[in-house]
Design a protein around this motif. Structure first.
Motif, mmCIF file in Angstrom:
data_model
loop_
_atom_site.group_PDB
_atom_site.id
_atom_site.type_symbol
_atom_site.label_atom_id
_atom_site.label_comp_id
_atom_site.label_asym_id
_atom_site.label_seq_id
_atom_site.Cartn_x
_atom_site.Cartn_y
_atom_site.Cartn_z
ATOM 1 N N VAL A 183 39.505 90.316 71.002
ATOM 2 C CA VAL A 183 40.601 90.973 71.668
ATOM 3 C C VAL A 183 40.138 90.745 73.014
ATOM 4 O O VAL A 183 40.902 90.391 73.790
ATOM 5 N N GLN A 184 38.824 91.186 73.437
ATOM 6 C CA GLN A 184 38.270 91.001 74.682
ATOM 7 C C GLN A 184 38.463 89.538 75.067
ATOM 8 O O GLN A 184 38.989 89.241 76.458
ATOM 9 N N THR A 185 38.138 88.567 74.296
ATOM 10 C CA THR A 185 38.509 87.194 74.646
ATOM 11 C C THR A 185 39.832 86.715 74.859
ATOM 12 O O THR A 185 40.342 86.187 75.912
ATOM 13 N N VAL A 186 40.773 87.244 74.314
ATOM 14 C CA VAL A 186 42.151 86.927 74.183
ATOM 15 C C VAL A 186 42.780 87.532 75.672
ATOM 16 O O VAL A 186 43.451 86.945 76.288
ATOM 17 N N LEU A 187 42.415 88.741 75.702
ATOM 18 C CA LEU A 187 42.827 89.549 76.972
ATOM 19 C C LEU A 187 42.158 88.926 78.227
ATOM 20 O O LEU A 187 42.939 88.549 79.158
ATOM 21 N N ARG A 188 41.138 88.442 78.200
ATOM 22 C CA ARG A 188 40.453 87.671 79.353
ATOM 23 C C ARG A 188 41.183 86.317 79.452
ATOM 24 O O ARG A 188 41.544 85.957 80.798
ATOM 25 N N GLN A 189 41.387 85.527 78.467
ATOM 26 C CA GLN A 189 42.258 84.271 78.704
ATOM 27 C C GLN A 189 43.763 84.545 79.122
ATOM 28 O O GLN A 189 44.257 83.780 79.905
ATOM 29 N N VAL A 190 44.113 85.567 78.592
ATOM 30 C CA VAL A 190 45.726 85.830 78.968
ATOM 31 C C VAL A 190 45.703 86.157 80.275
ATOM 32 O O VAL A 190 46.433 85.669 81.250
ATOM 33 N N ARG A 191 44.818 87.084 81.050
ATOM 34 C CA ARG A 191 44.811 87.634 82.360
ATOM 35 C C ARG A 191 44.479 86.310 83.184
ATOM 36 O O ARG A 191 45.427 85.928 84.184
#
Length: 365
Positions: A183-191
């Motif tokens: 989830v942290q990876t996805v949120l970082r990529q999305v941001r």
């Protein structure tokens, strides 16, 4: 047995459609709150890197947010002031432009009098005027409403930046019970993708405004700077925006000059600029990974106009671009991301039991 097996297809479709109707109804009734919040959300995304940089330089969080907001207010205020000055020059010439317009209409009526009786022409003109006036009033009302609610922009933006960590922790707690790192990876990529996408849109708008203005100045069009900037703003709207952007200077030239050579030159110039925008600026500056296909672009613009008026038309494309970014990075939502995108996979059988996917590009926005 999961939900898709437990309930028939028509029941699931009915529930989804009913939910979409309720969601659209809520959006329409909460527009005065959600429109400034939506603009603030994108502004907060754009200002977040600046706030982080100021904090790294030793500035506390609240002063860092305040300074970033002040810079944004000065930039936006400067642009509005510049446009207001250009508009003041334009409105000062309105009586002369109105008189020239009446002369052109009278001349056109005389040319058509042999084919269409004058009474019918006046009747048609009255019908067009009756249809245009409510549309203009609606657009102006939407603009005024947006300006009134703009006072909430700095408040929303400040709070979004201030409570950024709280919002992120909420998302972690909501989705990260078992797969926190993912989830942290996805949120970082999305941001990161959203920030690059929004910066790309701004850079693209500046380049298009510059190209529009240069073309109009070379052609000797009055109010070239104002028309060039308005054309870049309208360019956010797919298809409709490009047509409206070209129509504005063509109408002005028709009123202020004789002949049709300049109008033809404007049409050709804007076609060249649209070609450069679609084939070079959007793919290489905005992002090659965030392309929305033509069908989705038209639908979301019309839906945005129906729900939020003029503001909805401009917000719809960035919102759908953000949704595609999120969908492309969540495995379960990737089919929806492909549906929104412009890449089309043509699946052709190769041998028994195997298929081959061939990608091709759909028409640009």
């Amino acid at each position: 047995m999961n939900a898709s097996q437990k309930y028939p297809f028509y029941v699931r479709v009915t529930v989804i459609l009913f939910g979409l109707i309720l969601f659209s109804f809520a959006l329409a009734n909460l527009r005065d709150i959600l429109i400034p919040f939506s603009f603030s959300l994108f502004l907060a995304i754009l200002l977040n890197p600046l706030v982080d940089r100021l904090e790294k330089w030793g500035l506390p969080r609240v002063p860092a947010i305040a300074l970033a907001l002040l810079i944004a207010i000065l930039v936006i205020g400067g642009i509005w002031y510049f446009l207001a000055m250009q508009m003041s020059h334009f409105t000062a010439q309105l009586p002369a432009l109105q008189q020239k317009t009446q002369e052109l209409v009278s001349r056109l009526q005389q040319d058509l009098s042999g084919k269409i009786p004058l009474e019918k022409q006046n009747h048609y003109l009255a019908q067009v005027k009756a249809g245009v006036e409510p549309l203009v009033a609606k657009v102006l009302g939407s603009v005024v409403g947006t300006l009134i609610t703009a006072s909430l922009l700095p408040v929303y933006t400040f709070l979004l930046l201030y409570y950024k960590t709280l919002i992120l922790n909420f998302l972690y707690d909501l989705f990260a019970e078992e797969n926190e790192k993912e989830v942290q990876t996805v949120l970082r990529q999305v941001r990161g993708s959203i920030q690059s996408y929004m910066y790309g849109l701004l850079i693209e708008g500046l380049i298009v405004a510059t190209l529009n203005t240069i073309a109009l100045l070379l052609l000797g069009v009055q109010y070239a700077i104002l028309l060039g900037i308005l054309g870049a703003i309208l360019n956010v709207l797919p298809f409709f925006g490009g047509i409206l952007a070209a129509l504005l200077p063509i109408v002005v030239v028709t009123i202020t000059k004789d002949g049709i050579h300049t109008q033809v030159a404007i049409a050709i110039s804007y076609m060249v600029i649209q070609f450069i925008d679609n084939h070079f600026l959007i793919p290489y500056i905005v992002s090659s990974k965030v392309k929305i296909n033509a069908l989705v672009s038209i639908i979301v613009v019309l839906l945005g106009a129906a729900v939020w008026g003029l503001s909805g038309m401009f917000l719809s494309i960035p919102f759908i671009g953000v949704l595609k970014i999120i969908f492309d990075r969540i495995p379960e939502m990737k089919p929806w991301g492909k549906l929104l995108g412009s890449e089309v996979e043509v699946r052709r059988p190769v041998r028994a039991g195997r298929v081959r996917s061939v990608k091709r590009e759909s028409p640009h926005q």
